[in-house]
Design a protein around this motif. Sequence first.
Motif, PDB file in Angstrom:
ATOM      1  N   HIS A   4      35.010  48.458  40.091  1.00 36.33           N
ATOM      2  CA  HIS A   4      34.700  49.081  41.373  1.00 36.33           C
ATOM      3  C   HIS A   4      35.999  49.429  42.087  1.00 36.33           C
ATOM      4  O   HIS A   4      36.933  48.625  42.151  1.00 36.33           O
ATOM      5  CB  HIS A   4      33.841  48.124  42.218  1.00 36.33           C
ATOM      6  CG  HIS A   4      33.242  48.782  43.414  1.00 36.33           C
ATOM      7  ND1 HIS A   4      33.903  48.868  44.613  1.00 36.33           N
ATOM      8  CD2 HIS A   4      32.044  49.389  43.594  1.00 36.33           C
ATOM      9  CE1 HIS A   4      33.137  49.497  45.488  1.00 36.33           C
ATOM     10  NE2 HIS A   4      31.989  49.816  44.887  1.00 36.33           N
ATOM     11  N   THR A   7      36.345  47.005  45.543  1.00 38.15           N
ATOM     12  CA  THR A   7      36.461  45.547  45.354  1.00 38.15           C
ATOM     13  C   THR A   7      37.458  45.182  44.273  1.00 38.15           C
ATOM     14  O   THR A   7      37.944  44.051  44.237  1.00 38.15           O
ATOM     15  CB  THR A   7      35.096  44.933  45.000  1.00 38.15           C
ATOM     16  OG1 THR A   7      34.637  45.476  43.761  1.00 38.15           O
ATOM     17  CG2 THR A   7      34.096  45.175  46.104  1.00 38.15           C
ATOM     18  N   GLU A   9      36.825  44.696  41.120  1.00 44.82           N
ATOM     19  CA  GLU A   9      36.251  43.808  40.096  1.00 44.82           C
ATOM     20  C   GLU A   9      35.047  44.484  39.440  1.00 44.82           C
ATOM     21  O   GLU A   9      34.458  45.396  40.015  1.00 44.82           O
ATOM     22  CB  GLU A   9      35.849  42.468  40.710  1.00 44.82           C
ATOM     23  CG  GLU A   9      34.760  42.549  41.751  1.00 44.82           C
ATOM     24  CD  GLU A   9      34.448  41.192  42.377  1.00 44.82           C
ATOM     25  OE1 GLU A   9      34.502  40.177  41.686  1.00 44.82           O
ATOM     26  OE2 GLU A   9      34.134  41.184  43.570  1.00 44.82           O
ATOM     27  N   ARG A  14      30.437  40.639  40.096  1.00 43.56           N
ATOM     28  CA  ARG A  14      30.098  40.442  41.512  1.00 43.56           C
ATOM     29  C   ARG A  14      28.621  40.113  41.673  1.00 43.56           C
ATOM     30  O   ARG A  14      28.249  39.248  42.465  1.00 43.56           O
ATOM     31  CB  ARG A  14      30.463  41.696  42.300  1.00 43.56           C
ATOM     32  CG  ARG A  14      30.231  41.530  43.768  1.00 43.56           C
ATOM     33  CD  ARG A  14      30.670  42.757  44.530  1.00 43.56           C
ATOM     34  NE  ARG A  14      30.441  42.507  45.928  1.00 43.56           N
ATOM     35  CZ  ARG A  14      31.345  42.667  46.867  1.00 43.56           C
ATOM     36  NH1 ARG A  14      32.561  43.065  46.552  1.00 43.56           N
ATOM     37  NH2 ARG A  14      31.053  42.425  48.114  1.00 43.56           N
ATOM     38  N   ARG A  17      27.957  36.501  40.596  1.00 39.37           N
ATOM     39  CA  ARG A  17      28.526  35.526  41.522  1.00 39.37           C
ATOM     40  C   ARG A  17      27.801  35.508  42.875  1.00 39.37           C
ATOM     41  O   ARG A  17      27.487  34.434  43.408  1.00 39.37           O
ATOM     42  CB  ARG A  17      30.014  35.844  41.744  1.00 39.37           C
ATOM     43  CG  ARG A  17      30.718  34.843  42.654  1.00 39.37           C
ATOM     44  CD  ARG A  17      32.138  35.259  43.001  1.00 39.37           C
ATOM     45  NE  ARG A  17      32.106  36.411  43.908  1.00 39.37           N
ATOM     46  CZ  ARG A  17      32.724  37.567  43.681  1.00 39.37           C
ATOM     47  NH1 ARG A  17      33.426  37.750  42.592  1.00 39.37           N
ATOM     48  NH2 ARG A  17      32.644  38.543  44.546  1.00 39.37           N
ATOM     49  N   ASP A  18      27.469  36.679  43.428  1.00 41.61           N
ATOM     50  CA  ASP A  18      26.984  36.741  44.808  1.00 41.61           C
ATOM     51  C   ASP A  18      25.475  36.952  44.969  1.00 41.61           C
ATOM     52  O   ASP A  18      24.937  36.615  46.022  1.00 41.61           O
ATOM     53  CB  ASP A  18      27.691  37.872  45.559  1.00 41.61           C
ATOM     54  CG  ASP A  18      29.190  37.637  45.665  1.00 41.61           C
ATOM     55  OD1 ASP A  18      29.619  36.471  45.521  1.00 41.61           O
ATOM     56  OD2 ASP A  18      29.922  38.622  45.897  1.00 41.61           O
TER      57      ASP A  18
END
Length: 147
Positions: A4, A7, A9, A14, A17-18
Amino acid sequence: MRIHGTTGEPLIARFARDEVHRLKPLGGRPSFGLLRELARVVGNDCAVEIDANNSSVLWRLIGERVAVTIAAGEVRIRHGVHQVVVHKLSEGRRLQIVDSAHLNGVAGRDGAVCRPANVTATVPGSSPLPWPLRPFAEYEAAIGGSF
């Protein structure tokens, strides 16, 4: 794997993780409610076409516009605010879903058209016919065929 631009990453990292912990099991339910609303006109065969299948409706609705709702494996047909048909959604194609009660009152439904012999027909703008109407079978027999 795409990184991205903002970000810096990978998107899947992402998400894992989120966000993945926020998902909940569906418990056997479909992922979303599939609902379709259609408008149809009842044909001369007392039926409406739904996904290449024909579903019968009351003969008095021939030529009328009806609303068709397909949801939860059921087909619901309404005329105005009145629900006139509910049946299971058909799995196949070119099927005829017919409720024989929808055809009660249709001329010739139970064989030959039959009217009381004492009824006389009128032609618009003329006097009553001089002969009584007879059961359709008598006319068929007289001409030696059936229709």
